[in-house]
Design a protein around this motif. Structure first.
Motif, short mmCIF file in Angstrom:
data_model
loop_
_atom_site.label_atom_id
_atom_site.label_comp_id
_atom_site.label_asym_id
_atom_site.label_seq_id
_atom_site.Cartn_x
_atom_site.Cartn_y
_atom_site.Cartn_z
N ALA A 23 0.96 -1.11 -0.01
CA ALA A 23 -0.11 0.09 -0.09
C ALA A 23 0.85 1.32 0.04
CB ALA A 23 -0.80 -0.02 1.28
N ARG A 24 0.48 2.20 -0.38
CA ARG A 24 0.98 3.62 -0.62
C ARG A 24 0.04 4.68 0.34
NH1 ARG A 24 1.30 4.05 -6.92
NH2 ARG A 24 -1.02 3.46 -7.49
N MET A 25 0.68 5.88 0.56
CA MET A 25 -0.26 6.94 0.87
C MET A 25 -0.84 7.73 -0.07
SD MET A 25 1.00 9.91 3.90
CE MET A 25 1.99 8.56 4.55
N VAL A 26 -1.92 8.25 -0.01
CA VAL A 26 -2.66 9.12 -1.10
C VAL A 26 -3.14 10.47 -0.60
CG1 VAL A 26 -2.94 7.12 -2.67
CG2 VAL A 26 -4.91 7.88 -1.01
N GLU A 27 -3.48 11.43 -1.38
CA GLU A 27 -4.33 12.62 -0.71
C GLU A 27 -5.32 12.27 -0.47
OE1 GLU A 27 -3.68 15.36 -3.89
OE2 GLU A 27 -1.39 15.69 -3.40
N PRO A 28 -6.07 13.10 0.82
CA PRO A 28 -5.21 14.12 1.37
C PRO A 28 -4.13 13.63 2.33
CG PRO A 28 -7.38 13.80 2.22
CD PRO A 28 -7.30 13.11 1.14
N LEU A 29 -2.97 14.21 2.20
CA LEU A 29 -1.82 13.67 3.13
C LEU A 29 -1.89 14.16 4.56
CD1 LEU A 29 1.05 14.18 0.68
CD2 LEU A 29 -0.18 12.25 0.74
N PRO A 30 -1.28 13.64 5.46
CA PRO A 30 -1.49 13.79 6.97
C PRO A 30 -0.98 15.46 7.02
CG PRO A 30 -0.35 11.95 6.74
CD PRO A 30 -0.65 12.32 5.21
N PRO A 31 -1.74 16.28 7.54
CA PRO A 31 -1.41 17.60 7.92
C PRO A 31 0.09 17.79 8.44
CG PRO A 31 -2.77 16.78 9.71
CD PRO A 31 -2.84 15.79 8.90
N ASP A 32 0.77 18.80 8.12
CA ASP A 32 2.24 18.97 8.50
C ASP A 32 2.05 19.66 9.87
OD1 ASP A 32 5.03 19.74 7.45
OD2 ASP A 32 4.30 21.52 8.47
N HIS A 33 3.07 19.65 10.72
CA HIS A 33 3.21 19.88 12.06
C HIS A 33 3.21 21.37 12.37
CE1 HIS A 33 7.64 20.12 11.37
NE2 HIS A 33 7.45 20.86 12.35
N ARG A 34 3.54 21.92 11.23
CA ARG A 34 3.95 23.59 11.44
C ARG A 34 2.65 24.36 11.75
NH1 ARG A 34 6.99 21.64 7.41
NH2 ARG A 34 9.25 21.73 7.88
N PRO A 35 1.65 24.11 10.98
CA PRO A 35 0.23 25.02 11.24
C PRO A 35 -0.04 24.66 12.73
CG PRO A 35 0.26 24.10 9.13
CD PRO A 35 1.32 23.65 9.67
N ILE A 36 0.14 23.46 13.22
CA ILE A 36 -0.48 23.31 14.44
C ILE A 36 0.23 23.96 15.58
CG2 ILE A 36 -0.46 21.16 16.37
CD1 ILE A 36 -0.86 19.29 14.01
N PHE A 37 1.72 24.01 15.50
CA PHE A 37 2.33 24.95 16.30
C PHE A 37 2.08 26.43 16.11
CE2 PHE A 37 5.04 21.25 16.48
CZ PHE A 37 5.70 21.21 17.87
N ASP A 38 1.81 26.86 14.88
CA ASP A 38 1.44 28.35 14.48
C ASP A 38 0.18 28.74 15.27
OD1 ASP A 38 3.86 28.32 13.20
OD2 ASP A 38 2.93 28.09 11.14
#
Length: 252
Positions: free
Chosen positions: A21-36
């Motif tokens: 299997a492979r990952m497809v969109e929508p991809l997991p959210p990046d951590h940066r907006p969580i911190f921002d």
């Protein structure tokens, strides 16, 4: 008990992600907006790659794998320590690490096109089929979501086994579940150390899957005794039938 295949192969075990299997969109959210969103941009910049916060390859964690609750506490504890080291204030720790934990696991997967046909053909040949993966506690749930429930006989995930490939513990667990000697098990995967060298050290034979469109970029070292290399799962059928998995071979 499965019937014996060529050169004594009775079972074929696959890595999951990157192999079946492979990952497809929508991809997991990046951590940066969580911190921002929490006013922690500087701490987010120190955090680094969001995929490096989990257990390392070969890490043993059996004491934390006794239950799903214990394992999840351990996961959150790792995130909490890393966040504190990055300068996150104590008052922000709990909400932050719980959101990061959810984001890391918000993975949408789909099977490679060759997965189900190859599994079906191998099962028709009477071989025992397995999956052995470095994954979260919910490996069985993910297999159901992509349509693999009932397609394999043995499932071993690192979270429940207590160690990540290529630690010997996870291969011992796999072989115990297969109820076969290691020389009768063929391991197939896309990552060199976890899926080729580790199984070889455990006494299994191995096949390195090096797809033209890899889900994860990995190395392609020269083959070693007991290993073969394929460019797609379809080539595995010929490899198993011919007995070429007994020694170095490149089918690409």
């Amino acid at each position: 008990m499965p019937t014996a295949g060529p050169v004594g192969i009775r079972a074929v075990v696959f890595d999951f992600y990157g192999t079946l299997a492979r990952m497809v969109e929508p991809l997991p959210p990046d951590h940066r907006p969580i911190f921002d969103r929490r006013g922690l941009s500087a701490q987010g910049a120190r955090w680094g790659d969001q995929w490096t916060v989990g257990p390392a390859e070969g890490e043993e964690h059996a004491d934390h794998s006794v239950s799903e609750l214990d394992y999840h506490r351990w996961e959150l504890g790792r995130l909490r320590r890393r966040a504190r080291d990055c300068g996150v204030p104590d008052g922000e720790l709990e909400g932050l690490v719980e959101e990061i934990d959810r984001a890391m696991k918000a993975v949408r997967l789909e099977l490679f096109e060759d997965t189900l046909p190859v599994l079906g053909e191998l099962r028709a040949r009477g071989l025992l089929l397995g999956i052995c993966s470095n994954w979260f506690w919910n490996l069985e749930d993910c297999l159901r979501e992509v349509g693999l429930d009932g397609s394999v006989d043995v499932v071993v995930g690192s979270a429940r086994a207590g160690a990540r490939k290529p630690h010997p513990l996870i291969y011992r667990t796999l072989l115990e579940r297969c109820r076969l000697p290691p020389e009768q098990v063929l391991f197939v995967g896309d990552m060199w150390a976890p899926d080729v060298l580790g199984p070889l050290t455990a006494g299994m034979r191995s096949v390195h899957l090096s797809r033209p469109d890899p889900a994860v970029l990995g190395s392609e070292p020269p083959l070693v005794d007991g290993a073969a290399r394929i460019r797609g799962l379809g080539e595995l059928l010929t490899l198993v039938a011919s007995g070429a998995a007994a020694g170095p071979a490149d089918c690409g």
